[in-house]
Write a protein that holds these residues in place. Sequence first.
Motif, PDB file in Angstrom:
ATOM      1  N   GLY A  96     -17.022  29.505 117.062  1.00  7.36           N
ATOM      2  CA  GLY A  96     -17.826  30.425 117.870  1.00  7.36           C
ATOM      3  C   GLY A  96     -19.281  30.389 117.425  1.00  7.36           C
ATOM      4  N   GLY A 145     -17.888  31.425 124.173  1.00  2.00           N
ATOM      5  CA  GLY A 145     -17.225  32.590 123.571  1.00  2.00           C
ATOM      6  C   GLY A 145     -15.945  33.012 124.273  1.00  2.00           C
ATOM      7  N   CYS A 170     -12.263  33.454 122.609  1.00  4.45           N
ATOM      8  CA  CYS A 170     -11.692  34.798 122.557  1.00  4.45           C
ATOM      9  C   CYS A 170     -10.285  34.799 123.173  1.00  4.45           C
ATOM     10  CB  CYS A 170     -12.617  35.764 123.303  1.00  4.45           C
ATOM     11  SG  CYS A 170     -12.131  37.475 123.168  1.00  4.45           S
ATOM     12  N   GLY A 225      -7.891  33.020 120.880  1.00  4.06           N
ATOM     13  CA  GLY A 225      -7.544  33.910 119.765  1.00  4.06           C
ATOM     14  C   GLY A 225      -6.484  34.920 120.180  1.00  4.06           C
ATOM     15  N   GLY A 234     -11.239  35.912 117.280  1.00  9.12           N
ATOM     16  CA  GLY A 234     -11.496  35.675 118.701  1.00  9.12           C
ATOM     17  C   GLY A 234     -12.583  36.599 119.225  1.00  9.12           C
ATOM     18  N   THR A 235     -12.490  37.875 118.828  1.00  9.49           N
ATOM     19  CA  THR A 235     -13.504  38.846 119.260  1.00  9.49           C
ATOM     20  C   THR A 235     -14.863  38.500 118.656  1.00  9.49           C
ATOM     21  OG1 THR A 235     -11.736  40.479 119.206  1.00  9.49           O
ATOM     22  CG2 THR A 235     -13.951  41.333 119.489  1.00  9.49           C
ATOM     23  N   TRP A 290     -16.572  35.780 120.571  1.00 10.85           N
ATOM     24  CA  TRP A 290     -17.214  36.348 121.764  1.00 10.85           C
ATOM     25  C   TRP A 290     -18.559  36.994 121.391  1.00 10.85           C
ATOM     26  CZ3 TRP A 290     -17.038  37.830 126.966  1.00 10.85           C
ATOM     27  CH2 TRP A 290     -17.807  38.958 127.285  1.00 10.85           C
ATOM     28  N   TRP A 291     -18.536  37.765 120.305  1.00  4.00           N
ATOM     29  CA  TRP A 291     -19.724  38.501 119.882  1.00  4.00           C
ATOM     30  C   TRP A 291     -20.863  37.535 119.516  1.00  4.00           C
ATOM     31  CZ3 TRP A 291     -22.332  39.185 115.118  1.00  4.00           C
ATOM     32  CH2 TRP A 291     -23.161  40.312 115.034  1.00  4.00           C
ATOM     33  N   TRP A 345     -19.596  43.800 121.070  1.00  6.17           N
ATOM     34  CA  TRP A 345     -18.197  43.460 120.762  1.00  6.17           C
ATOM     35  C   TRP A 345     -17.226  44.183 121.695  1.00  6.17           C
ATOM     36  CZ3 TRP A 345     -15.620  47.852 119.403  1.00  6.17           C
ATOM     37  CH2 TRP A 345     -16.395  48.917 118.937  1.00  6.17           C
ATOM     38  N   GLY A 385     -15.703  42.175 124.398  1.00  6.02           N
ATOM     39  CA  GLY A 385     -14.809  41.236 123.708  1.00  6.02           C
ATOM     40  C   GLY A 385     -13.475  41.870 123.384  1.00  6.02           C
ATOM     41  N   MET A 440     -10.034  40.568 124.726  1.00  2.60           N
ATOM     42  CA  MET A 440      -8.966  40.282 123.763  1.00  2.60           C
ATOM     43  C   MET A 440      -7.714  41.093 124.116  1.00  2.60           C
ATOM     44  SD  MET A 440      -7.758  38.850 121.052  1.00  2.60           S
ATOM     45  CE  MET A 440      -9.168  37.912 120.503  1.00  2.60           C
TER      46      MET A 440
END
Lengths: 209, 125
Positions: A78, A107, A111, A114, A134-135, A138-139, A178, A181, A185
């Motif tokens: 990521g 991302g 995510c 994940g 995973g989050t 994304w972040w 987040w 995300g 997720m």
Amino acid sequence: MSRRTEQEIREELEAHLRESEARLQQQGMDAESARKEALRRFGDPDQWARKCADEAPEIRRKNRSVDVALALGFAIAGWFLADVATMVSKAGLVPLDLIVLLHLAVGVPLCIAGGIQAVRTRYRTSRVLYALSGTLAWWFALVFGTWAYFDVWQAMPDAPEEAFADGAALTGVIFAGWLPGVFLMGGTILVTWLVRRLRARGARAVTSS
Amino acid sequence: MSIHIPSEEAAQVPPGTLELLILRCVADVSMHGWAISRSIKDRTQGTLLVEEGSLYPALHRLLRLRQLSAAWGTSENNRKARFYRITSRGQARLVRDTALWARVTAAVAKALDVSPNPSPLPGVT
């Protein structure tokens, strides 16, 4: 070591089936019917072998190590890919409107991957790791994307006043970025879990019919 | 008398029940998997081991928890088999969980207003 354990498990299950067959033959069954009946009573040997292997300490250690490496991989990928997307954006290869989208193209799949892995893994700690990494992927994408967007915008010859309001936007995505995300997720985990459940139910229905 | 419990319901028995029964089977004598499955089927009238293979993940879990030890040997039919023996950890769990089980079942039976030895129910043949 894990291969030897798997081999021992197979041998043990086969020994059980041979014992059952022998007993059934002693009761007057022919060899083929005895084998079929022994298998019917035992269930799917492959399924039980897999479940036994899951309990073996060395296999659990190996699976956990793979999970930790893969989860870290999501977070590192990521960061790295968001960085590459930023470089591509700053090189002027992407239109301004597409910069954040390009970052999210990095991302979002990470995510989702994940989330899928969080459901697939058997260990609670690995589930948390996958969900977090995973989050995080994304972040990274959102923060890097916002940063690159304002940088490219500010570098334009006729950049308006808003192009320099990057501080507030960046603070916003750093602290609240987040959240989407987490929703992505959560949605991925829910959908994957439902699909697996439906598949398992379908498989059970086929077995019982 | 045998009690028929559908496989879906057998899967709902309290977690750890099968492990407790395994520990009970090998408490006095070491046994191989097939003999343990026979013993559990006899003790529970086939209620818990709907598929005999389900015994093995529980055996391997108990090995991982060091509540059982295992060694390869020869069965009474002169076949290679893995024999399981209870360890001191397994013995301690058996004593603890048996007492807990007795307390829980007595409490639930009391709450449900049923005697520990109920009269035949529909489905009992």
